[in-house]
Design an enzyme around this catalytic site. Structure first.
Site, PDB file in Angstrom:
ATOM      1  N   ASP A 105      -2.367  18.354  16.282  1.00  0.00           N
ATOM      2  CA  ASP A 105      -3.580  18.736  15.557  1.00  0.00           C
ATOM      3  C   ASP A 105      -3.703  20.261  15.516  1.00  0.00           C
ATOM      4  O   ASP A 105      -3.453  20.735  16.452  1.00  0.00           O
ATOM      5  CB  ASP A 105      -4.690  18.243  16.452  1.00  0.00           C
ATOM      6  CG  ASP A 105      -5.085  16.587  15.661  1.00  0.00           C
ATOM      7  OD1 ASP A 105      -4.178  16.107  15.032  1.00  0.00           O
ATOM      8  OD2 ASP A 105      -6.111  16.169  16.080  1.00  0.00           O
TER       9      ASP A 105
ATOM     10  N   CYS B 141     -15.031  23.554  16.210  1.00  0.00           N
ATOM     11  CA  CYS B 141     -14.365  22.550  15.581  1.00  0.00           C
ATOM     12  C   CYS B 141     -14.887  22.506  14.296  1.00  0.00           C
ATOM     13  O   CYS B 141     -14.008  22.175  13.360  1.00  0.00           O
ATOM     14  CB  CYS B 141     -14.893  21.179  16.111  1.00  0.00           C
ATOM     15  SG  CYS B 141     -14.647  20.974  17.920  1.00  0.00           S
TER      16      CYS B 141
HETATM   17  O1  DAV Z   1     -14.158  17.713  25.506  1.00  0.00           O
HETATM   18  O2  DAV Z   1     -14.053  16.012  24.295  1.00  0.00           O
HETATM   19  C1  DAV Z   1     -13.549  18.214  22.278  1.00  0.00           C
HETATM   20  C2  DAV Z   1     -12.718  18.844  21.319  1.00  0.00           C
HETATM   21  C3  DAV Z   1     -13.085  18.623  19.877  1.00  0.00           C
HETATM   22  N1  DAV Z   1     -12.254  19.366  18.933  1.00  0.00           N
HETATM   23  C4  DAV Z   1     -13.707  17.162  24.652  1.00  0.00           C
HETATM   24  C5  DAV Z   1     -12.879  17.806  23.534  1.00  0.00           C
END
Ligand code: DAV
Length: 381
Positions: A208, A363
């Site tokens: 990813d 994100c």
């Molecule tokens: O800490 O759940 C989240 C990362 C989302 N891109 C976590 C990672």
């Protein structure tokens, strides 16, 4: 609205030039995701391994409630407007119908996911945007939401290289069957993570884009649930002028994506999740080159919002606008305070009610253009 929506403010004049080498150079052009038609996907091996064992999402799937979609979209639109007011050009993806089932010769999934976190799908390295392989079946076609933008950049910027990594087959051979249980327990998960036994096998390259951090000539890539060793090797061969470093974070029982774990803020400074410390051996690269790795401040929340995959550590999923300015989710007061003390102008952004759609401020964005040229931040090797 679609990809051709007219940006407001001075950013409308920003001509298309795809180029971004780091996580911190001054941001000029970015993609912000959308929550439209967001789905909780049906069970599948890679996704089940990530949904925490005590999560409210276990056992349910389907389209998310419309009021949560509308609320998340209002926040994402607000973030896009804030960026435009600061002179950043903002583009948005074009959602497809995520209720459609996907059938390939190798797998079937009854629905898809969404297009809120472009960071997971698109990796911008210099003048290239690379579509990641992905490792969830429900996200196999997510790149389609970005194709209208990629086509436009390709028409408008003769130096833009649009690339796609080989689409993976995602048969059952890609997943370790021992991760299919929902009663593994945290102790066992931590033991497996420390031994680098993750849900994905080494059947074929998987990655990813959100497992990759860009430090000029160096790419730092997390080995975990969503990126395997072959995926890292694929990136190494694909970017022969870069040095590619594999890292892993043994304290994370659900290791997907590096951006709630290890966040570079400016040359010489990285925030590291104190529950997911970089192992000593892997710190040497940073130490030899005078980089400081500091523990991130604790999250302000004890639990994630409802129906959310991510942990409370989205607190450190910040978006750096330039080496002195950073966007932090507005309720994350401890993270904001720490960055203020580290000398940043902190820009608060409301986004928490959009977390469930796939993540935080880092994100929900993907770089198109940051100022700055390719540099070597690790000259001591
Ligand atoms: O800490 O759940 C989240 C990362 C989302 N891109 C976590 C990672």
């Amino acid at each position: 609205m679609d990809a051709s929506e007219t940006p407001t403010g001075t950013a409308a004049e920003t001509p298309t030039r795809v180029e971004s080498w780091t996580e911190w150079d001054p941001l000029r052009h970015v993609i912000v995701g959308r929550a439209d038609d967001g789905h909780i996907p049906p069970p599948e091996p890679a996704l089940d391994a990530k949904v925490p064992e005590d999560s409210d999402m276990r056992g349910q799937w389907g389209r998310r409630p419309q009021e949560t979609i509308d609320r998340a979209n209002a926040l994402l639109d607000g973030f896009a407007d804030l960026l435009r007011k600061r002179g950043v050009r903002v583009d948005r993806p074009v959602p497809v119908d995520f209720s459609q089932a996907v059938t390939t010769p190798d797998f079937h999934t009854p629905s898809q996911f969404g297009c809120m976190p472009p960071r997971d799908v698109l990796l911008t390295v210099g003048r290239e945007i690379l579509e990641a392989t992905m490792s969830y079946r429900c996200r196999w076609f997510e790149y389609l939401c970005y194709r209208p933008l990629m086509q436009r950049y390709w028409e408008e910027d003769p130096g833009f290289r649009h690339e796609a990594a080989p689409k993976p087959r995602l048969t059952d051979a890609d997943y370790h069957p021992d991760y299919l249980s929902d009663t593994i327990g945290e102790a066992k998960r931590l033991e497996w993570a420390a031994a680098r036994h993750f849900v994905t096998t080494e059947e074929e390259p998987l990655f990813d884009a959100a497992d990759v951090l860009r430090f000029g000539r160096d790419l730092v890539v997390q080995h975990g649930f969503t990126t395997n060793r072959k995926g890292i090797e694929w990136l190494r061969r694909h970017f022969p002028d870069h040095r590619v470093h594999a890292v892993n974070f043994p304290g994370d029982p659900y290791p997907i994506h590096i951006d709630a774990t290890f966040s570079p803020m400016r040359p010489g400074l990285i925030l590291n999740n104190p529950q997911r410390r970089l192992p000593d051996e892997q710190r040497k690269l940073f130490e030899r080159n005078g980089w400081e790795i500091v523990d991130a401040a604790p999250p302000a929340h004890q639990t994630p919002p409802p129906l959310c995959y991510s942990s409370v550590w989205l607190s450190m999923n910040v978006l750096v606008l330039d080496p002195k300015t950073v966007c932090v989710e507005e309720s994350e007061v401890y993270q904001a305070d720490q960055l203020d003390r580290l000398g940043f102008e902190v820009v608060p952004v409301a986004l928490r009610d959009a977390y469930a759609f796939g993540g935080g401020l880092h994100c929900c964005t993907a770089d198109v253009r940051r100022e700055g040229e390719l540099q070597d931040y690790f000259p001591a090797g």
